[in-house]
Design an enzyme around this catalytic site. Structure first.
Site, PDB file in Angstrom:
ATOM      1  N   GLY A  90     -36.879 -18.886 -15.791  1.00 28.88           N
ATOM      2  CA  GLY A  90     -37.980 -18.827 -14.842  1.00 28.88           C
ATOM      3  C   GLY A  90     -39.127 -19.748 -15.242  1.00 28.88           C
ATOM      4  O   GLY A  90     -39.178 -20.876 -14.788  1.00 28.88           O
ATOM      5  N   SER A 186     -31.424 -22.412 -18.113  1.00 31.71           N
ATOM      6  CA  SER A 186     -32.685 -22.867 -17.551  1.00 31.71           C
ATOM      7  C   SER A 186     -33.832 -22.650 -18.545  1.00 31.71           C
ATOM      8  O   SER A 186     -33.754 -23.113 -19.679  1.00 31.71           O
ATOM      9  CB  SER A 186     -32.943 -22.166 -16.213  1.00 31.71           C
ATOM     10  OG  SER A 186     -33.977 -22.795 -15.509  1.00 31.71           O
ATOM     11  N   TYR A 187     -34.898 -21.925 -18.153  1.00 29.59           N
ATOM     12  CA  TYR A 187     -35.998 -21.706 -19.094  1.00 29.59           C
ATOM     13  C   TYR A 187     -35.587 -20.809 -20.262  1.00 29.59           C
ATOM     14  O   TYR A 187     -36.305 -20.735 -21.260  1.00 29.59           O
ATOM     15  CB  TYR A 187     -37.220 -21.124 -18.373  1.00 29.59           C
ATOM     16  CG  TYR A 187     -38.487 -21.278 -19.195  1.00 29.59           C
ATOM     17  CD1 TYR A 187     -39.159 -22.494 -19.235  1.00 29.59           C
ATOM     18  CD2 TYR A 187     -38.991 -20.226 -19.944  1.00 29.59           C
ATOM     19  CE1 TYR A 187     -40.300 -22.654 -20.006  1.00 29.59           C
ATOM     20  CE2 TYR A 187     -40.137 -20.367 -20.719  1.00 29.59           C
ATOM     21  CZ  TYR A 187     -40.790 -21.584 -20.749  1.00 29.59           C
ATOM     22  OH  TYR A 187     -41.916 -21.750 -21.510  1.00 29.59           O
ATOM     23  N   ASP A 388     -26.765 -30.524 -10.871  1.00 25.79           N
ATOM     24  CA  ASP A 388     -28.095 -29.910 -10.875  1.00 25.79           C
ATOM     25  C   ASP A 388     -29.141 -31.000 -11.015  1.00 25.79           C
ATOM     26  O   ASP A 388     -29.075 -31.816 -11.934  1.00 25.79           O
ATOM     27  CB  ASP A 388     -28.192 -28.926 -12.046  1.00 25.79           C
ATOM     28  CG  ASP A 388     -29.582 -28.346 -12.224  1.00 25.79           C
ATOM     29  OD1 ASP A 388     -30.324 -28.245 -11.224  1.00 25.79           O
ATOM     30  OD2 ASP A 388     -29.923 -27.971 -13.367  1.00 25.79           O
ATOM     31  N   HIS A 440     -26.981 -25.756 -11.182  1.00 26.23           N
ATOM     32  CA  HIS A 440     -27.868 -25.178 -12.189  1.00 26.23           C
ATOM     33  C   HIS A 440     -27.281 -23.907 -12.800  1.00 26.23           C
ATOM     34  O   HIS A 440     -27.346 -23.718 -14.005  1.00 26.23           O
ATOM     35  CB  HIS A 440     -29.217 -24.883 -11.528  1.00 26.23           C
ATOM     36  CG  HIS A 440     -30.309 -24.523 -12.484  1.00 26.23           C
ATOM     37  ND1 HIS A 440     -30.777 -25.411 -13.429  1.00 26.23           N
ATOM     38  CD2 HIS A 440     -31.031 -23.385 -12.652  1.00 26.23           C
ATOM     39  CE1 HIS A 440     -31.748 -24.826 -14.128  1.00 26.23           C
ATOM     40  NE2 HIS A 440     -31.921 -23.601 -13.677  1.00 26.23           N
TER      41      HIS A 440
END
Length: 466
Positions: A90, A186-187, A388, A440
């Protein structure tokens, strides 16, 4: 009198002996609480042959911060399988919304949010999977101190996650000495190595409780602000998403070495997004985008515009997110999962806009942490879905190249079935792999290939060459 005393003493011994078998769970709290966390069955769930548990672990008594978890045990021989902690990024997005419900979990949710169906390539075929909603304010995780939601950051997220694990292992002592891995995307490219470092540091100074961390696995991971951003813009240009002129403009106006960009740089990025991208799903540039309500489309656009403007990347937002929000806001689902026991005054959402807008500290580069954990001997794999455009494969390669690791096995195509699953290069201390045709969320778009990669990671073997 002596006989009566003996009888009384004997009765007392019998009572103590009897209760010694029934009371420890109430005295220690752990086995009893574990059983209270057991999920008997989820609404709309098909029959399964594995156990599930979910509930809360308090990580800060003073502020009332509690993190929500969901454990799906391995479907075959769980007692011998490793434990995997899965984290989504996020920052502010739910591992239950994404990891559990769209990617590696055992269930998928139908369009109406009324039924679950099985995921053929669930990772709990090979391991016990622990999904954590982190930090407080994400999903069902909460804090009784409202200011906690406005000053979250990398450091506290890692610290709370370590406390969660230490207390969770007390509740589930059967997992205490199990091989343990952390995975995410991701994060979570920040969350995963930061937590691994916390565990490594903890183990160095405290023999008890020891967490048997063996390694970690991260996909389309945020690694280094400067190199990630250069790699992202390069991907946009090399895949014909933006023009030559816009590419040159961004490269000349943005140096990406600071924590914020100049107004001229922001303008160039805004121009690309507003005038050149078009209506594509940036999380997989070759798939149709989801037709969403206007308010959701606005929120998604706002997240995307922050990709480079603030040096952070936000969660994937396909239509399946809508199905998760329908399902996990059902009261019968929350009751079955022992969730929302305190009556959280807001709806369960896949991502928290409050956390997204108020993240306080973000490590500029994870490369020093990677170096430290490589030296510690952990098994480290980094993978990238190659369609992605949010945290693209070029970003990851630019970042990893600056580790300057010696090559052990040169670049080669790896196979899943009879098809090329992607490409990989093995370094001394780290394995990098691409997943062909994945966006992603790699396990969402290419579940079979992602599962093959996961099996190779657990086995500690290089990806198959044929």
């Amino acid at each position: 009198m002596a006989t009566e005393r003996k009888k009384g003493y004997l009765f007392f011994v019998i009572v103590i002996y009897f209760f010694s078998f029934s009371l420890p769970s109430f005295i220690s709290g752990a086995p009893h609480q574990q059983e209270l966390d057991r999920i008997e069955s989820l609404p709309g769930q098909p029959t399964v042959n594995f156990s599930q548990f979910s509930g809360y672990v308090k990580v800060n008594q003073k502020h009332g911060r509690s993190l929500f978890y969901w454990l799906t045990e391995a479907s075959i021989d769980p007692a011998t399988k490793p434990l995997i902690l899965w984290l989504n990024g996020g920052p502010g997005c739910s591992s239950i919304a994404y990891g559990a419900s769209e990617e590696i979990g055992p269930f998928r949710i139908n369009k109406t949010g009324s039924k679950l169906y099985l995921n053929k390539y669930s990772w709990n075929r090979e391991a016990n999977i622990l999904f954590l909603e982190s930090p407080a304010g994400v999903g069902f995780s909460y804090s009784n101190t409202s200011s906690d939601l406005k000053d979250s950051g990398d450091e506290r997220t890692a610290r709370d996650a370590l406390i969660f694990l230490l207390r969770w292992f007390e509740r589930f002592p059967q997992y205490k000495h199990r091989d343990f891995y952390i995975a995410g995307e991701s994060y979570a490219g920040h969350y995963v190595p930061q937590l691994a470092k916390k565990i490594h540091d903890h183990n160095k100074v405290s023999s008890k409780p020891f967490i048997n961390l063996k390694g970690f696995l991260v996909g389309n991971a945020v690694i280094d602000n400067q190199y990630d951003n250069i790699g992202t813009v390069t991907y946009w240009w090399s895949h014909a998403i933006i023009s030559d002129a816009t590419y040159q403009s961004i490269r000349s106006l943005c140096n990406f070495t600071g924590t914020s960009n100049t107004p001229a740089c922001d303008h160039a990025i805004n121009y690309a997004m507003n005038h050149e991208f078009g209506n594509i799903d940036q999380y997989n540039i070759y798939t149709p985008s989801c037709a969403m309500p206007s308010d959701m489309s606005f929120n998604r656009s706002r997240r995307l515009k922050n990709i480079l403007l603030r040096g952070r990347v936000y969660g994937y937002d396909p239509c399946t997110e809508n199905y998760a929000e329908k399902y996990f806001n059902r009261l019968d689902v929350q009751r079955a999962m022992h969730a929302n026991l305190t009556g959280i005054p807001y709806k369960w959402t896949a991502c928290s806009d409050v956390l997204i807008k108020s993240w306080k500290d973000s490590q500029f580069s994870m490369l020093p942490t990677y170096k430290e954990l490589i030296a510690a001997g952990l098994r480290i794999w980094v993978f990238s879905g190659d369609t992605d455009s949010v945290v693209p494969v070029t970003a990851t390669r630019f970042s990893l190249n600056h580790l300057k690791l010696p090559v052990k096995t040169r670049w080669y195509p790896w196979y899943s079935g009879n098809e090329v699953g992607g490409w990989t290069e093995v370094y001394h201390g780290l394995t990098f792999a691409t997943v062909r045709g994945a966006g992603h969320e790699v396990p969402l778009f290419q579940p079979k290939r992602a599962f093959r990669l996961f099996r190779s990671f657990l086995a500690g073997k290089e990806l198959p060459k044929s």
